[in-house]
Design a protein around this motif. Structure first.
Motif, PDB file in Angstrom:
ATOM      1  N   PHE A  35      19.128 101.317  42.744  1.00  0.00           N
ATOM      2  CA  PHE A  35      19.250 100.249  41.875  1.00  0.00           C
ATOM      3  C   PHE A  35      18.386  98.980  42.410  1.00  0.00           C
ATOM      4  N   LEU A  38      15.664  98.377  39.838  1.00  0.00           N
ATOM      5  CA  LEU A  38      15.971  97.859  38.747  1.00  0.00           C
ATOM      6  C   LEU A  38      16.239  96.488  38.835  1.00  0.00           C
ATOM      7  N   GLY A 157      26.316 102.156  39.628  1.00  0.00           N
ATOM      8  CA  GLY A 157      26.073 101.771  38.205  1.00  0.00           C
ATOM      9  C   GLY A 157      27.207 101.084  37.543  1.00  0.00           C
ATOM     10  N   LEU A 165      24.176  93.008  37.647  1.00  0.00           N
ATOM     11  CA  LEU A 165      23.129  93.341  38.436  1.00  0.00           C
ATOM     12  C   LEU A 165      22.485  92.178  39.378  1.00  0.00           C
ATOM     13  N   SER A 232      14.135 105.844  39.233  1.00  0.00           N
ATOM     14  CA  SER A 232      15.162 105.072  38.425  1.00  0.00           C
ATOM     15  C   SER A 232      14.287 104.213  37.288  1.00  0.00           C
ATOM     16  N   ARG A 236      15.160 104.973  33.278  1.00  0.00           N
ATOM     17  CA  ARG A 236      15.326 103.992  32.287  1.00  0.00           C
ATOM     18  C   ARG A 236      14.586 104.002  31.213  1.00  0.00           C
ATOM     19  N   LYS A 242      22.389 102.865  33.358  1.00  0.00           N
ATOM     20  CA  LYS A 242      22.633 102.945  34.658  1.00  0.00           C
ATOM     21  C   LYS A 242      23.680 103.781  35.179  1.00  0.00           C
TER      22      LYS A 242
END
Length: 396
Positions: A35, A38, A157, A165, A232, A236, A242
């Motif tokens: 993550f 992201l 997620g 986030l 990741s 996406r 997520k």
């Protein structure tokens, strides 16, 4: 709570504190790996900026493990360094969430990762030493790191959907504090000193088999560099949310857990050199699938299941070979050099080159590079890492 006392090579302390440390350390990775890219993308950083910031964790593994390993071997004790580096890492990371500029995050993250990278090779050296008499038992302890990773990657997620986030840095800070607490419980392990003089570590490092081993570790980590940086983001862009991204990461680590649990049986049947070759061959196929058909869920799951061999089998085999090839007095530095060659130089170089390739086609050219790196590793392993005769292995 009183500090655990030091133990010599004769005593056999409980391995539970090491399992707890692995769990906490890789729980941080389980939230950071899937993550963090992201999060950086949400701050509108470019692909190159993201690759640079993602590479900091691997770049830190170039400078930090060698220094901390040398210091631990010189002092003959590891616990104080494990605690102090973990604490400094958490303190530095507290600044990451206070700003959103590239250079603010770069400096705070670089300092944090320098200390964060110092503890793991020392824990690895201690665990390998304590389990040296039972091949494969190391994996039964190390598997708790994989369990920690999968727990956070599976729920990460959904948690980030609840807390947003933008709060990811603070969630990661909580996990770094947990690492500090786990480090406090790890006992001090001092390898039993041999009576005979031991040759300098460079005498071992220049052996062709040792150079080939580090070369294979470098190439495997280089192949994984784009995976840890852009996987990741690629998912996406392919339409995964997520939650699905976290679950796919979890598939990889669950398969890794299974192979760690089976390592005592696997090591009892196959040589470490042969297992190294299998891991590299699997990496060629895995990254080929990611480069071409990751948009199809079934193929994505299959590719992730191969993480059992490209990371789990490869890592356990590498740690075993290093412990076999290096003297006890050099174990801290040897494990540190393994981190430097693989996750440090290899991973960071692969991630940075991936950042250059990503804007020119995304998954195909980026992970095509990973396929080529793994293929080179296969050739190197086949040429120089053949199983030794039993009498030579016993002598080693």
């Amino acid at each position: 709570m009183s500090a655990p006392s030091a133990v010599s090579g004769v005593a056999t302390p409980s391995l539970r504190p090491f399992a707890l440390f692995y769990f906490a350390y890789f729980a941080f990775q389980g939230l950071f790996g899937p993550f963090w890219g992201l999060y950086l993308e949400s701050l509108s950083f470019s692909a190159l900026q993201i690759s640079v910031l993602m590479a900091l964790s691997t770049l830190a593994r170039i400078a930090a493990p060698g220094f901390w390993g040398w210091l631990a071997d010189r002092q003959g004790r590891r616990r104080a360094i494990i605690i102090s580096t973990s604490l400094c890492s958490a303190l530095a990371f507290a600044f990451v969430g206070l700003g959103q500029g590239f250079w603010w995050i770069f400096i705070s993250l670089a300092v944090s990762h320098f200390f964060w990278a110092g503890a793991l090779p020392l824990v690895e050296a201690s665990t390998a030493y304590l389990t040296r008499a039972q091949p494969g038992r190391y994996s039964r302890v190390r598997v708790w790191g994989s369990i920690g990773f999968v727990c956070l990657s599976m729920v990460g997620g959904y948690v980030l959907d609840l807390i947003h986030l933008a709060n990811l840095p603070w969630a990661l800070l909580c996990l770094l504090v947990l690492i500090v607490l786990a480090g406090w419980l790890v006992p001090d392990v001092a390898a039993q000193r041999e009576q005979a003089a031991v040759a300098p570590i460079w005498h071992t490092l220049r052996q062709p088999r040792v150079l080939a081993l580090f070369g294979c570790c470098f190439l495997m980590a280089y192949a994984h560099g784009p995976y840890y940086t852009f996987y990741s983001i690629g998912l996406r862009h392919a339409g995964y949310d997520k939650g699905a991204i976290g679950l796919l990461w979890s598939v990889g680590v669950i398969s890794e857990i299974l192979v760690f649990l089976l390592m005592p049986r696997i090591m009892g049947r196959f040589s470490l050199e042969r297992l190294m070759l299998v891991s590299l061959l699997t990496a060629v196929l895995r990254f080929l699938l990611i480069a071409t058909v990751v948009g199809h869920p079934a193929w994505a799951v299959l590719a992730q299941s191969m993480h059992a061999l490209t990371f789990g089998l490869h890592h356990a085999t590498s740690v075993g070979l290093i412990h076999r090839l290096f003297a006890e007095q050099h174990q801290g530095r040897a494990q540190g050099l393994y981190i430097i060659a693989s996750f440090g130089i290899g991973g960071s170089t692969g991630g940075l080159v991936g950042g250059v390739l990503w804007p020119h086609g995304g998954m195909l050219p980026t992970f095509g590079m990973s396929v080529l790196a793994a293929a080179l590793g296969v050739l190197l392993c086949w040429r120089y890492l053949r199983p030794q005769p039993a009498r030579l292995t016993a002598a080693a």
